[in-house]
Design a protein around this motif. Structure first.
Motif, PDB file in Angstrom:
ATOM      1  N   GLY A   6     -22.670   7.076  21.594  1.00  0.00           N
ATOM      2  CA  GLY A   6     -23.105   6.705  20.252  1.00  0.00           C
ATOM      3  C   GLY A   6     -22.268   5.704  19.369  1.00  0.00           C
ATOM      4  O   GLY A   6     -21.419   5.552  19.720  1.00  0.00           O
ATOM      5  N   ALA A   7     -23.343   5.091  18.665  1.00  0.00           N
ATOM      6  CA  ALA A   7     -22.492   3.893  17.778  1.00  0.00           C
ATOM      7  C   ALA A   7     -23.436   4.036  16.271  1.00  0.00           C
ATOM      8  O   ALA A   7     -24.728   3.952  16.347  1.00  0.00           O
ATOM      9  CB  ALA A   7     -22.494   2.714  18.377  1.00  0.00           C
ATOM     10  N   GLN A   8     -22.630   3.770  15.353  1.00  0.00           N
ATOM     11  CA  GLN A   8     -23.242   3.827  14.021  1.00  0.00           C
ATOM     12  C   GLN A   8     -22.305   2.966  13.364  1.00  0.00           C
ATOM     13  O   GLN A   8     -21.144   3.151  13.000  1.00  0.00           O
ATOM     14  CB  GLN A   8     -23.354   5.020  13.511  1.00  0.00           C
ATOM     15  CG  GLN A   8     -24.571   6.056  13.778  1.00  0.00           C
ATOM     16  CD  GLN A   8     -25.860   5.671  13.589  1.00  0.00           C
ATOM     17  OE1 GLN A   8     -25.983   4.980  12.322  1.00  0.00           O
ATOM     18  NE2 GLN A   8     -26.842   5.887  14.315  1.00  0.00           N
ATOM     19  N   TRP A   9     -23.073   1.658  12.587  1.00  0.00           N
ATOM     20  CA  TRP A   9     -22.284   0.870  11.613  1.00  0.00           C
ATOM     21  C   TRP A   9     -22.148   1.600  10.290  1.00  0.00           C
ATOM     22  O   TRP A   9     -23.214   2.243   9.755  1.00  0.00           O
ATOM     23  CB  TRP A   9     -23.069  -0.401  11.289  1.00  0.00           C
ATOM     24  CG  TRP A   9     -22.792  -1.504  12.528  1.00  0.00           C
ATOM     25  CD1 TRP A   9     -23.761  -1.930  13.491  1.00  0.00           C
ATOM     26  CD2 TRP A   9     -21.691  -2.220  13.000  1.00  0.00           C
ATOM     27  NE1 TRP A   9     -23.136  -2.712  14.423  1.00  0.00           N
ATOM     28  CE2 TRP A   9     -21.995  -3.028  14.146  1.00  0.00           C
ATOM     29  CE3 TRP A   9     -20.543  -2.432  12.305  1.00  0.00           C
ATOM     30  CZ2 TRP A   9     -21.181  -3.971  14.686  1.00  0.00           C
ATOM     31  CZ3 TRP A   9     -19.576  -3.081  12.938  1.00  0.00           C
ATOM     32  CH2 TRP A   9     -19.700  -4.064  13.876  1.00  0.00           C
ATOM     33  N   ASN A  10     -21.099   1.277   9.615  1.00  0.00           N
ATOM     34  CA  ASN A  10     -21.308   1.777   8.207  1.00  0.00           C
ATOM     35  C   ASN A  10     -22.016   0.661   7.565  1.00  0.00           C
ATOM     36  O   ASN A  10     -22.300  -0.382   7.769  1.00  0.00           O
ATOM     37  CB  ASN A  10     -19.590   2.016   7.717  1.00  0.00           C
ATOM     38  CG  ASN A  10     -18.896   0.864   7.276  1.00  0.00           C
ATOM     39  OD1 ASN A  10     -19.436  -0.231   7.683  1.00  0.00           O
ATOM     40  ND2 ASN A  10     -17.698   0.893   6.886  1.00  0.00           N
ATOM     41  N   PRO A  11     -22.582   1.238   6.106  1.00  0.00           N
ATOM     42  CA  PRO A  11     -23.386   0.423   5.478  1.00  0.00           C
ATOM     43  C   PRO A  11     -22.715  -0.929   5.320  1.00  0.00           C
ATOM     44  O   PRO A  11     -23.395  -2.070   4.892  1.00  0.00           O
ATOM     45  CB  PRO A  11     -23.334   1.161   3.952  1.00  0.00           C
ATOM     46  CG  PRO A  11     -23.209   2.599   4.610  1.00  0.00           C
ATOM     47  CD  PRO A  11     -22.211   2.600   5.443  1.00  0.00           C
ATOM     48  N   GLU A  14     -18.419  -3.146   8.171  1.00  0.00           N
ATOM     49  CA  GLU A  14     -16.711  -3.345   8.350  1.00  0.00           C
ATOM     50  C   GLU A  14     -16.346  -2.348   9.615  1.00  0.00           C
ATOM     51  O   GLU A  14     -15.082  -2.635  10.044  1.00  0.00           O
ATOM     52  CB  GLU A  14     -16.113  -3.184   7.111  1.00  0.00           C
ATOM     53  CG  GLU A  14     -16.416  -4.040   5.911  1.00  0.00           C
ATOM     54  CD  GLU A  14     -15.893  -3.731   4.751  1.00  0.00           C
ATOM     55  OE1 GLU A  14     -15.335  -2.860   4.636  1.00  0.00           O
ATOM     56  OE2 GLU A  14     -15.833  -4.656   3.949  1.00  0.00           O
ATOM     57  N   GLN A  15     -16.856  -1.190   9.698  1.00  0.00           N
ATOM     58  CA  GLN A  15     -16.526  -0.312  10.629  1.00  0.00           C
ATOM     59  C   GLN A  15     -17.784   0.204  11.416  1.00  0.00           C
ATOM     60  O   GLN A  15     -18.796   0.362  10.890  1.00  0.00           O
ATOM     61  CB  GLN A  15     -15.803   0.953  10.098  1.00  0.00           C
ATOM     62  CG  GLN A  15     -14.386   0.610   9.688  1.00  0.00           C
ATOM     63  CD  GLN A  15     -13.775   1.992   9.067  1.00  0.00           C
ATOM     64  OE1 GLN A  15     -14.335   2.798   8.667  1.00  0.00           O
ATOM     65  NE2 GLN A  15     -12.570   2.282   9.695  1.00  0.00           N
ATOM     66  N   LEU A  16     -17.355   0.353  12.818  1.00  0.00           N
ATOM     67  CA  LEU A  16     -18.387   0.924  13.805  1.00  0.00           C
ATOM     68  C   LEU A  16     -17.653   2.307  14.110  1.00  0.00           C
ATOM     69  O   LEU A  16     -16.711   2.682  14.686  1.00  0.00           O
ATOM     70  CB  LEU A  16     -18.495  -0.043  14.881  1.00  0.00           C
ATOM     71  CG  LEU A  16     -19.607   0.429  15.949  1.00  0.00           C
ATOM     72  CD1 LEU A  16     -21.066   0.626  15.533  1.00  0.00           C
ATOM     73  CD2 LEU A  16     -19.454  -0.304  17.352  1.00  0.00           C
ATOM     74  N   ALA A  17     -18.486   3.507  13.951  1.00  0.00           N
ATOM     75  CA  ALA A  17     -18.237   4.738  14.511  1.00  0.00           C
ATOM     76  C   ALA A  17     -18.765   4.799  15.776  1.00  0.00           C
ATOM     77  O   ALA A  17     -19.977   4.626  16.169  1.00  0.00           O
ATOM     78  CB  ALA A  17     -18.824   5.756  13.577  1.00  0.00           C
ATOM     79  N   LEU A  18     -17.878   5.198  16.759  1.00  0.00           N
ATOM     80  CA  LEU A  18     -18.336   5.431  18.190  1.00  0.00           C
ATOM     81  C   LEU A  18     -18.035   6.661  18.730  1.00  0.00           C
ATOM     82  O   LEU A  18     -16.653   7.474  18.425  1.00  0.00           O
ATOM     83  CB  LEU A  18     -17.477   4.367  19.036  1.00  0.00           C
ATOM     84  CG  LEU A  18     -17.853   2.973  18.781  1.00  0.00           C
ATOM     85  CD1 LEU A  18     -16.465   2.036  19.437  1.00  0.00           C
ATOM     86  CD2 LEU A  18     -19.020   2.587  19.484  1.00  0.00           C
ATOM     87  N   SER A  19     -18.999   7.410  19.356  1.00  0.00           N
ATOM     88  CA  SER A  19     -18.696   8.913  20.098  1.00  0.00           C
ATOM     89  C   SER A  19     -18.573   8.323  21.710  1.00  0.00           C
ATOM     90  O   SER A  19     -19.259   7.444  22.055  1.00  0.00           O
ATOM     91  CB  SER A  19     -19.756   9.678  19.630  1.00  0.00           C
ATOM     92  OG  SER A  19     -20.925   9.159  20.392  1.00  0.00           O
ATOM     93  N   ILE A  20     -17.341   8.405  22.050  1.00  0.00           N
ATOM     94  CA  ILE A  20     -17.049   8.178  23.472  1.00  0.00           C
ATOM     95  C   ILE A  20     -16.851   9.278  24.394  1.00  0.00           C
ATOM     96  O   ILE A  20     -16.111  10.372  23.882  1.00  0.00           O
ATOM     97  CB  ILE A  20     -15.742   7.396  23.577  1.00  0.00           C
ATOM     98  CG1 ILE A  20     -15.504   5.836  22.585  1.00  0.00           C
ATOM     99  CG2 ILE A  20     -15.286   7.204  24.891  1.00  0.00           C
ATOM    100  CD1 ILE A  20     -16.723   5.148  23.019  1.00  0.00           C
ATOM    101  N   GLY A  21     -17.951   9.464  25.373  1.00  0.00           N
ATOM    102  CA  GLY A  21     -17.718  10.487  26.491  1.00  0.00           C
ATOM    103  C   GLY A  21     -16.413  10.418  27.371  1.00  0.00           C
ATOM    104  O   GLY A  21     -15.863   9.141  27.743  1.00  0.00           O
ATOM    105  N   VAL A  22     -15.795  11.254  27.340  1.00  0.00           N
ATOM    106  CA  VAL A  22     -14.560  11.347  28.358  1.00  0.00           C
ATOM    107  C   VAL A  22     -14.530  12.549  29.504  1.00  0.00           C
ATOM    108  O   VAL A  22     -15.193  13.725  29.236  1.00  0.00           O
ATOM    109  CB  VAL A  22     -13.188  11.822  27.513  1.00  0.00           C
ATOM    110  CG1 VAL A  22     -11.950  11.678  28.076  1.00  0.00           C
ATOM    111  CG2 VAL A  22     -13.441  10.675  26.468  1.00  0.00           C
ATOM    112  N   GLY A  23     -14.220  11.921  30.596  1.00  0.00           N
ATOM    113  CA  GLY A  23     -14.395  13.156  31.699  1.00  0.00           C
ATOM    114  C   GLY A  23     -15.177  12.834  32.659  1.00  0.00           C
ATOM    115  O   GLY A  23     -15.794  11.681  32.678  1.00  0.00           O
TER     116      GLY A  23
END
Length: 132
Positions: A6-11, A14-23
């Protein structure tokens, strides 16, 4: 192995929140990273959940709402202050039993002080503290 879930830009973008799968894809967990758009530097933010199901930035571009799956039956909302890394569990919002959360069902107030969630014709309101 790692992959984006998943990915979401902040309004302010300036920042991108990323959910990264591991495993292993059949048995994995997700991690939260913030990517600075100008420098390309990423920072991992710790949270108690095993999987990130949804992310939604507050209007201030600092607070990030995370819907997390703690285990097979428990889903919780957490508010992350992306500047300090502090976490706050939002207990006023109910545990949703499905893994998907349509974006139209949850919304920030324009000033970022409240969250509203609509589920099955009921509204839930949570007051949010900016100083967590």
């Amino acid at each position: 192995r790692r992959w984006a879930t998943g990915a979401q830009w902040n309004p302010t973008q300036e920042q991108l929140a990323l959910s990264i799968g591991v495993g292993n894809p059949s048995f994995h967990s997700t991690r939260l990273f913030l990517l600075d758009a100008s420098s390309g530097k990423s920072t991992q933010i710790s949270f108690p959940g095993r999987w990130i199901l949804d992310m939604l930035w507050a209007p201030d571009s600092v607070q990030l709402l995370i819907r997390s799956k703690l285990d097979t039956d428990t889903r919780e909302f957490f508010l992350v202050n992306t500047q300090s890394g502090n976490l706050l569990q939002i207990e006023e919002l109910p545990d949703l039993k499905s893994d998907g959360l349509p974006g139209r069902n949850i919304s920030w107030s324009p000033d970022g002080s409240k969250l509203v969630l609509c589920i099955e014709n009921q509204l839930y309101l949570a007051q949010v503290s900016e100083n967590h």
